[in-house]
Design a protein around this motif. Structure first.
Motif, PDB file in Angstrom:
ATOM      1  N   VAL A  35       1.016  -0.981  -0.115  1.00 17.56           N
ATOM      2  CA  VAL A  35       0.085  -0.134   0.011  1.00 17.56           C
ATOM      3  C   VAL A  35       0.653   1.219   0.215  1.00 17.56           C
ATOM      4  O   VAL A  35       1.252   1.289   0.992  1.00 17.56           O
ATOM      5  N   THR A  36       0.814   2.378  -1.429  1.00 20.81           N
ATOM      6  CA  THR A  36       1.572   3.722  -1.133  1.00 20.81           C
ATOM      7  C   THR A  36       0.439   4.278  -1.476  1.00 20.81           C
ATOM      8  O   THR A  36      -0.344   4.448  -2.105  1.00 20.81           O
ATOM      9  N   LEU A  37       1.010   5.368  -0.882  1.00 15.17           N
ATOM     10  CA  LEU A  37      -0.368   6.872  -0.826  1.00 15.17           C
ATOM     11  C   LEU A  37       0.481   8.150  -1.100  1.00 15.17           C
ATOM     12  O   LEU A  37       2.119   8.214  -0.238  1.00 15.17           O
ATOM     13  N   PHE A  38       0.029   8.494  -1.604  1.00 17.23           N
ATOM     14  CA  PHE A  38       1.399   9.822  -2.281  1.00 17.23           C
ATOM     15  C   PHE A  38       0.017  11.146  -1.827  1.00 17.23           C
ATOM     16  O   PHE A  38      -1.189  10.597  -1.625  1.00 17.23           O
ATOM     17  N   PRO A  39       0.859  12.339  -1.779  1.00 18.55           N
ATOM     18  CA  PRO A  39      -0.689  13.108  -1.762  1.00 18.55           C
ATOM     19  C   PRO A  39      -1.177  13.562  -3.094  1.00 18.55           C
ATOM     20  O   PRO A  39      -0.658  13.292  -3.594  1.00 18.55           O
ATOM     21  N   ALA A  40      -2.514  13.854  -2.729  1.00 17.55           N
ATOM     22  CA  ALA A  40      -3.836  13.761  -3.927  1.00 17.55           C
ATOM     23  C   ALA A  40      -3.210  14.821  -4.882  1.00 17.55           C
ATOM     24  O   ALA A  40      -2.864  15.156  -6.357  1.00 17.55           O
ATOM     25  N   ASP A  41      -2.910  15.979  -4.853  1.00 12.04           N
ATOM     26  CA  ASP A  41      -2.128  16.790  -5.119  1.00 12.04           C
ATOM     27  C   ASP A  41      -0.491  17.348  -5.166  1.00 12.04           C
ATOM     28  O   ASP A  41      -0.161  17.460  -3.661  1.00 12.04           O
ATOM     29  N   LEU A  42       0.643  17.524  -6.418  1.00 12.91           N
ATOM     30  CA  LEU A  42       1.643  16.513  -6.160  1.00 12.91           C
ATOM     31  C   LEU A  42       2.368  17.991  -6.827  1.00 12.91           C
ATOM     32  O   LEU A  42       4.149  17.900  -7.363  1.00 12.91           O
ATOM     33  N   GLY A  43       1.831  18.828  -6.708  1.00 14.24           N
ATOM     34  CA  GLY A  43       1.632  19.791  -6.889  1.00 14.24           C
ATOM     35  C   GLY A  43       1.872  20.482  -8.560  1.00 14.24           C
ATOM     36  O   GLY A  43       1.580  20.185  -9.253  1.00 14.24           O
ATOM     37  N   ALA A  44       1.980  22.162  -8.515  1.00 12.17           N
ATOM     38  CA  ALA A  44       1.924  22.076 -10.530  1.00 12.17           C
ATOM     39  C   ALA A  44       3.334  21.877 -10.954  1.00 12.17           C
ATOM     40  O   ALA A  44       4.485  21.330 -11.015  1.00 12.17           O
ATOM     41  N   PRO A  45       3.107  21.215 -11.938  1.00  9.69           N
ATOM     42  CA  PRO A  45       4.448  20.953 -13.027  1.00  9.69           C
ATOM     43  C   PRO A  45       5.681  21.673 -12.231  1.00  9.69           C
ATOM     44  O   PRO A  45       5.289  23.157 -12.498  1.00  9.69           O
ATOM     45  N   GLY A  46       6.739  21.625 -12.480  1.00 12.03           N
ATOM     46  CA  GLY A  46       7.816  22.731 -12.404  1.00 12.03           C
ATOM     47  C   GLY A  46       7.948  22.895 -10.506  1.00 12.03           C
ATOM     48  O   GLY A  46       9.648  23.205 -10.319  1.00 12.03           O
ATOM     49  N   ASP A  47       6.902  22.105  -9.569  1.00 11.65           N
ATOM     50  CA  ASP A  47       7.309  22.582  -8.502  1.00 11.65           C
ATOM     51  C   ASP A  47       8.364  21.932  -7.368  1.00 11.65           C
ATOM     52  O   ASP A  47       8.444  20.530  -8.350  1.00 11.65           O
ATOM     53  N   GLU A  48       8.655  22.090  -7.413  1.00  9.64           N
ATOM     54  CA  GLU A  48       9.701  21.641  -7.051  1.00  9.64           C
ATOM     55  C   GLU A  48      10.667  21.094  -5.398  1.00  9.64           C
ATOM     56  O   GLU A  48      11.491  20.634  -4.727  1.00  9.64           O
ATOM     57  N   GLY A  49       9.069  21.382  -4.498  1.00  8.57           N
ATOM     58  CA  GLY A  49       8.663  21.382  -2.847  1.00  8.57           C
ATOM     59  C   GLY A  49       8.698  19.334  -2.831  1.00  8.57           C
ATOM     60  O   GLY A  49       8.471  18.979  -4.332  1.00  8.57           O
ATOM     61  N   PRO A  50       9.564  18.768  -1.142  1.00  2.60           N
ATOM     62  CA  PRO A  50       9.403  17.815  -1.409  1.00  2.60           C
ATOM     63  C   PRO A  50       7.980  17.299  -1.554  1.00  2.60           C
ATOM     64  O   PRO A  50       7.060  17.475  -0.830  1.00  2.60           O
ATOM     65  N   VAL A  51       8.152  16.279  -2.054  1.00  6.72           N
ATOM     66  CA  VAL A  51       6.195  15.130  -1.339  1.00  6.72           C
ATOM     67  C   VAL A  51       6.393  14.024  -1.290  1.00  6.72           C
ATOM     68  O   VAL A  51       7.453  12.961  -0.836  1.00  6.72           O
ATOM     69  N   GLN A  52       5.998  13.900   0.614  1.00  7.36           N
ATOM     70  CA  GLN A  52       5.942  12.610   1.208  1.00  7.36           C
ATOM     71  C   GLN A  52       5.600  11.883   0.385  1.00  7.36           C
ATOM     72  O   GLN A  52       4.223  11.394   0.359  1.00  7.36           O
ATOM     73  N   VAL A  53       6.130  10.588   0.979  1.00  6.26           N
ATOM     74  CA  VAL A  53       5.321   9.098   0.160  1.00  6.26           C
ATOM     75  C   VAL A  53       5.091   7.816   1.117  1.00  6.26           C
ATOM     76  O   VAL A  53       6.505   7.981   1.524  1.00  6.26           O
ATOM     77  N   CYS A  54       4.031   7.414   1.638  1.00  9.04           N
ATOM     78  CA  CYS A  54       4.220   6.655   2.971  1.00  9.04           C
ATOM     79  C   CYS A  54       3.676   5.046   2.064  1.00  9.04           C
ATOM     80  O   CYS A  54       3.052   5.320   1.414  1.00  9.04           O
ATOM     81  N   THR A  55       4.658   3.889   2.393  1.00  9.55           N
ATOM     82  CA  THR A  55       4.442   3.469   2.050  1.00  9.55           C
ATOM     83  C   THR A  55       4.425   1.723   2.953  1.00  9.55           C
ATOM     84  O   THR A  55       5.127   1.768   4.070  1.00  9.55           O
ATOM     85  N   THR A  56       3.461   0.460   2.615  1.00  6.97           N
ATOM     86  CA  THR A  56       4.188  -0.502   3.665  1.00  6.97           C
ATOM     87  C   THR A  56       3.469  -1.470   2.712  1.00  6.97           C
ATOM     88  O   THR A  56       2.968  -1.794   2.156  1.00  6.97           O
ATOM     89  N   THR A  57       4.318  -2.948   3.078  1.00  3.34           N
ATOM     90  CA  THR A  57       4.505  -4.316   2.190  1.00  3.34           C
ATOM     91  C   THR A  57       3.687  -5.225   3.077  1.00  3.34           C
ATOM     92  O   THR A  57       4.065  -5.585   4.075  1.00  3.34           O
TER      93      THR A  57
END
Ligand SMILES: C[S@@+](CC[C@H](N)C(=O)[O-])C[C@H]1O[C@@H](n2cnc3c(N)ncnc32)[C@H](O)[C@@H]1O
Length: 287
Positions: free
Chosen positions: A221-243
């Motif tokens: 199971v892997t979770l991303f924020p639904a909003d990954l930012g605008a194209p060109g956005d360089e900010g960090p994106v927290q992705v959580c996962t578990t197997t």
């Protein structure tokens, strides 16, 4: 309310730091497309615990079925892998003394926050304990020991052997061990990967992928924020996962029998998402 640390030493989070190789399918492709922006975490570590709590911490899956069983079993309750208290709080509301055992200090912190907001009489009946469910020694016994949310599948075979031993040593005579797992017999064919958007009560939106091929024996199971930012956005994106290992009920029942437990009853649980059905097993130490 006391939090104690018991049994074998463990890292603070108690979880391995995941790598991109742990994330299969389209989730893995999306992760790769984020490049250096992606910050990968385990679903139960410091950041992940907040996400898990936001997503599932107050959900009602299997609560009704579990409470119906516990009501019939006298005595105190041990809630194993209690997380932020999704099952602990309803168990406390039955008027029982509940020991909430959890490995992640971050989850225990969230549980403490929930208890602090609860009525004092309810809070006073809860004892949170930081320990490993595969090797614990609380020095006392319980009428009911609960391991919900198919969490047994987070343990490998050795861990499960330790769990069964510890549960036996903590059950009162006539006590019950209640645990849920995937019911493969009730689970039909489905796509290898499910991709869905979820908006939680707090208003946060996530994109959740669940990757599962039945022959792999595990699901991720892997979770991303639904909003990954605008194209060109360089900010960090927290992705959580578990197997999570997939442990069919038949396999668990065979293991439980070998460990000296008998199944008294099986309770089908409502379907989870599009994919799997779970079952709640009521077991006791074989007389
Ligand atoms: C799927 S969550 C379930 C939490 C809660 N029972 C619920 O129903 O929402 C699994 C929990 O197991 C905890 N956990 C994982 N391995 C553990 C272990 N060996 N001992 C105790 N807790 C563990 C995780 O930190 C996480 O909080």
């Amino acid at each position: 309310m006391t939090t104690m640390t018991i049994t074998k030493p463990m890292s603070d989070a108690g979880h391995r730091v995941p790598t991109p190789a742990d994330v299969p399918g389209r989730a893995g492709e999306l992760l790769a497309s984020l490049g250096g922006r992606a910050v990968l975490c385990d679903l139960y570590d410091e950041v992940g615990a907040t996400v898990y709590h936001d997503l599932a911490g107050t959900g009602t899956h299997e609560v009704r079925e579990l409470l119906a069983l516990v009501r019939r079993i006298p005595g105190d309750v041990l809630d194993l892998a209690a997380g932020s208290g999704r099952l602990t709080l309803p168990l406390l509301a039955l008027g029982r003394q509940v020991t909430a055992l959890e490995l992640s200090s971050y989850m225990l912190e969230l549980l403490d926050q929930r208890l602090a907001a609860a009525p004092p009489a309810l809070r006073a009946r809860c004892l949170p304990v930081r320990a490993d469910m595969s090797a614990f020694d609380l020095g006392r016994r319980f009428g009911a020991i609960v391991l919900g949310t198919t969490t047994i599948s987070l343990l490998d075979a050795e861990g499960r052997t330790g769990l069964y031993r510890a549960v036996r040593e903590h059950l009162e005579p006539g006590g019950r061990f209640l645990l849920s797992t995937v019911d493969m017999a009730a689970t039909g064919e489905g796509p290898a990967e499910v991709d869905m958007e979820i908006v939680t009560d707090s208003g946060r939106a996530y994109r959740l992928f669940e990757h599962w091929t039945p022959d792999s024996g595990s699901r991720t199971v892997t979770l991303f924020p639904a909003d990954l930012g605008a194209p060109g956005d360089e900010g960090p994106v927290q992705v959580c996962t578990t197997t999570i290992g997939v442990l069919p009920a038949e396999l668990l029942e065979a293991e439980l029998a070998a460990a000296g437990f008998s199944v008294r009853s099986r309770h089908p649980l409502p379907a989870v998402g599009e994919r799997h059905h779970d079952v709640l097993l009521e077991t006791e130490v074989t007389p």
